[in-house]
Motif scaffolding. Structure first.
Motif, mmCIF file in Angstrom:
data_model
loop_
_atom_site.group_PDB
_atom_site.id
_atom_site.type_symbol
_atom_site.label_atom_id
_atom_site.label_comp_id
_atom_site.label_asym_id
_atom_site.label_seq_id
_atom_site.Cartn_x
_atom_site.Cartn_y
_atom_site.Cartn_z
ATOM 1 N N VAL A 93 5.953 -10.121 -28.901
ATOM 2 C CA VAL A 93 6.034 -11.305 -29.754
ATOM 3 C C VAL A 93 7.490 -11.708 -29.889
ATOM 4 O O VAL A 93 8.360 -10.865 -30.147
ATOM 5 N N VAL A 94 7.753 -12.988 -29.697
ATOM 6 C CA VAL A 94 9.115 -13.509 -29.771
ATOM 7 C C VAL A 94 9.105 -14.761 -30.638
ATOM 8 O O VAL A 94 8.227 -15.618 -30.494
ATOM 9 N N ILE A 95 10.061 -14.858 -31.550
ATOM 10 C CA ILE A 95 10.210 -16.053 -32.386
ATOM 11 C C ILE A 95 11.560 -16.681 -32.103
ATOM 12 O O ILE A 95 12.601 -16.039 -32.278
ATOM 13 N N ASP A 96 11.542 -17.923 -31.649
ATOM 14 C CA ASP A 96 12.773 -18.654 -31.345
ATOM 15 C C ASP A 96 13.714 -17.822 -30.476
ATOM 16 O O ASP A 96 14.926 -17.779 -30.702
ATOM 17 N N GLY A 97 13.150 -17.109 -29.516
ATOM 18 C CA GLY A 97 13.952 -16.337 -28.577
ATOM 19 C C GLY A 97 14.244 -14.909 -28.989
ATOM 20 O O GLY A 97 14.756 -14.127 -28.189
ATOM 21 N N ALA A 98 13.933 -14.539 -30.246
ATOM 22 C CA ALA A 98 14.234 -13.193 -30.731
ATOM 23 C C ALA A 98 12.955 -12.353 -30.810
ATOM 24 O O ALA A 98 11.962 -12.796 -31.387
ATOM 25 N N PRO A 99 12.948 -11.146 -30.224
ATOM 26 C CA PRO A 99 11.752 -10.297 -30.289
ATOM 27 C C PRO A 99 11.454 -9.844 -31.711
ATOM 28 O O PRO A 99 12.356 -9.636 -32.517
ATOM 29 N N VAL A 103 1.750 -19.969 -27.324
ATOM 30 C CA VAL A 103 2.992 -20.497 -27.885
ATOM 31 C C VAL A 103 2.634 -21.475 -28.996
ATOM 32 O O VAL A 103 1.778 -22.345 -28.816
ATOM 33 N N HIS A 104 3.293 -21.318 -30.156
ATOM 34 C CA HIS A 104 3.008 -22.214 -31.275
ATOM 35 C C HIS A 104 4.221 -22.308 -32.190
ATOM 36 O O HIS A 104 4.608 -21.333 -32.821
ATOM 37 N N ARG A 105 4.863 -23.458 -32.185
ATOM 38 C CA ARG A 105 5.979 -23.750 -33.094
ATOM 39 C C ARG A 105 7.059 -22.664 -33.048
ATOM 40 O O ARG A 105 7.538 -22.192 -34.079
ATOM 41 N N GLY A 106 7.447 -22.262 -31.849
ATOM 42 C CA GLY A 106 8.507 -21.269 -31.685
ATOM 43 C C GLY A 106 8.034 -19.829 -31.711
ATOM 44 O O GLY A 106 8.833 -18.908 -31.487
ATOM 45 N N LEU A 107 6.747 -19.617 -31.980
ATOM 46 C CA LEU A 107 6.164 -18.273 -31.987
ATOM 47 C C LEU A 107 5.475 -18.046 -30.641
ATOM 48 O O LEU A 107 4.575 -18.801 -30.262
ATOM 49 N N ASN A 108 5.900 -17.032 -29.918
ATOM 50 C CA ASN A 108 5.393 -16.771 -28.572
ATOM 51 C C ASN A 108 4.766 -15.380 -28.498
ATOM 52 O O ASN A 108 5.352 -14.410 -28.997
ATOM 53 N N SER A 137 -0.767 -10.040 -45.159
ATOM 54 C CA SER A 137 0.443 -10.179 -45.959
ATOM 55 C C SER A 137 1.623 -9.488 -45.281
ATOM 56 O O SER A 137 2.740 -10.021 -45.241
ATOM 57 N N SER A 138 1.374 -8.310 -44.735
ATOM 58 C CA SER A 138 2.420 -7.578 -44.028
ATOM 59 C C SER A 138 2.854 -8.315 -42.760
ATOM 60 O O SER A 138 4.043 -8.369 -42.436
ATOM 61 N N LEU A 139 1.895 -8.907 -42.053
ATOM 62 C CA LEU A 139 2.219 -9.694 -40.856
ATOM 63 C C LEU A 139 3.120 -10.868 -41.208
ATOM 64 O O LEU A 139 4.120 -11.134 -40.520
ATOM 65 N N ARG A 140 2.775 -11.573 -42.272
ATOM 66 C CA ARG A 140 3.613 -12.709 -42.691
ATOM 67 C C ARG A 140 5.042 -12.249 -42.984
ATOM 68 O O ARG A 140 6.018 -12.930 -42.636
ATOM 69 N N LYS A 141 5.160 -11.104 -43.627
ATOM 70 C CA LYS A 141 6.491 -10.582 -43.949
ATOM 71 C C LYS A 141 7.274 -10.303 -42.677
ATOM 72 O O LYS A 141 8.461 -10.636 -42.570
ATOM 73 N N ARG A 142 6.632 -9.705 -41.683
ATOM 74 C CA ARG A 142 7.311 -9.407 -40.418
ATOM 75 C C ARG A 142 7.735 -10.687 -39.694
ATOM 76 O O ARG A 142 8.781 -10.738 -39.059
ATOM 77 N N LEU A 143 6.905 -11.717 -39.786
ATOM 78 C CA LEU A 143 7.215 -12.978 -39.108
ATOM 79 C C LEU A 143 8.229 -13.818 -39.879
ATOM 80 O O LEU A 143 8.802 -14.758 -39.332
#
Length: 257
Positions: free
Chosen positions: A168-174, A155-160, A229-235
């Motif tokens: 992978v979930v960000i702020d509760g959203a998959p 878990v890191h700054r809302g990224l789980n 770069s693609s990962l950053r875009k997805r996140l």
């Protein structure tokens, strides 16, 4: 008797199709070849291959669309091959669900090496009807201490992130990630503020131990750079003002503080 792995090659050019098929046969695959996207999709449905090699420029619909359609029903490893070297094309391939991207002319030895590396990685991603990657419901960078039904490994700054279910979930959203994007994020979150070089990431994608000093080509490092770069875009992250993944110029990547 050990059952042979199956590969499907979707390539419109006859000579290239034969060369790709022969390279995979020499690696022990039973190969089915197709000259168009429609024929190739039919072959993937019929033969349930372990790996699919797709030309980006097919006569009926392009390889990106073929990859997206394959991802609605198959977890085969997908390698996109293209005569174009633009970063945008590689990004499109990864966004369409490809696991790797090779530029033509494809060297048989490199194709076989990439295929071997893929089979050392997990293949536990499912796909929903829209072609998105999904996993069974799971459970600063660090091990989460949540209830057993909702536990994440990092878990890191809302990224789980949950490693076992590849969720992978960000702020509760998959968040839907490709196999390679997930693996890169996992390595970064495992190591927190310790910088990972491009070569480190390539070796982890090959599922090699950290102690190895095996050769990493410039093309492999470039592919990882595009994947990042693609990962950053997805996140939804920014390279200039990153919330999660930080670039250490001239060295590599790490998680933000």
């Amino acid at each position: 008797m050990v059952e042979r792995r199956v590969a499907v090659v979707i390539e419109h050019d006859g000579g290239t199709r034969l060369a790709l098929a022969e390279a995979l046969r020499r690696s022990g695959f039973s190969v089915q070849a197709a000259a168009s996207g429609a024929e190739g999709l039919g072959s993937v449905r019929k033969h349930n291959p372990d790996i699919v090699v797709i030309d980006s420029g097919l006569p009926d619909f392009d390889g990106f669309e073929a990859s997206r359609r394959i991802r609605t029903f198959s977890d085969a490893y997908v390698i996109m091959v293209s005569g174009r070297t633009d970063e945008a094309d590689a990004l499109m391939a990864f966004e369409a669900g490809a696991d790797d991207y090779l530029t033509k002319p494809v060297r048989p030895r490199e194709l076989r090496a990439r295929a071997r590396a893929m089979f050392r990685r997990p293949r536990s991603i499912r796909y929903d009807g829209a072609g998105h990657h999904s996993s069974p419901a799971p459970s600063g960078t660090g091990r989460a201490q949540a209830s057993p039904a909702d536990r994440f490994d990092f878990v890191h700054r809302g990224l789980n992130l949950h490693e076992g279910t590849r969720r992978v979930v960000i702020d509760g959203a998959p968040v839907a990630l490709t196999r390679s994007q997930f693996d890169i994020l996992l390595v970064l979150m495992e190591n927190g503020r310790t910088v990972q070089t491009k070569a480190d990431l390539v070796r982890r994608l090959r599922n090699e131990p950290y102690s190895t000093d095996s050769f990493v080509s410039a093309g492999e490092e470039r592919a990882v750079e595009v994947q990042l770069s693609s990962l950053r875009k997805r996140l939804g992250d920014s390279s200039r003002r990153p919330r999660w993944v930080e670039t250490v110029h001239g060295v590599g990547y790490r998680m933000t503080p």
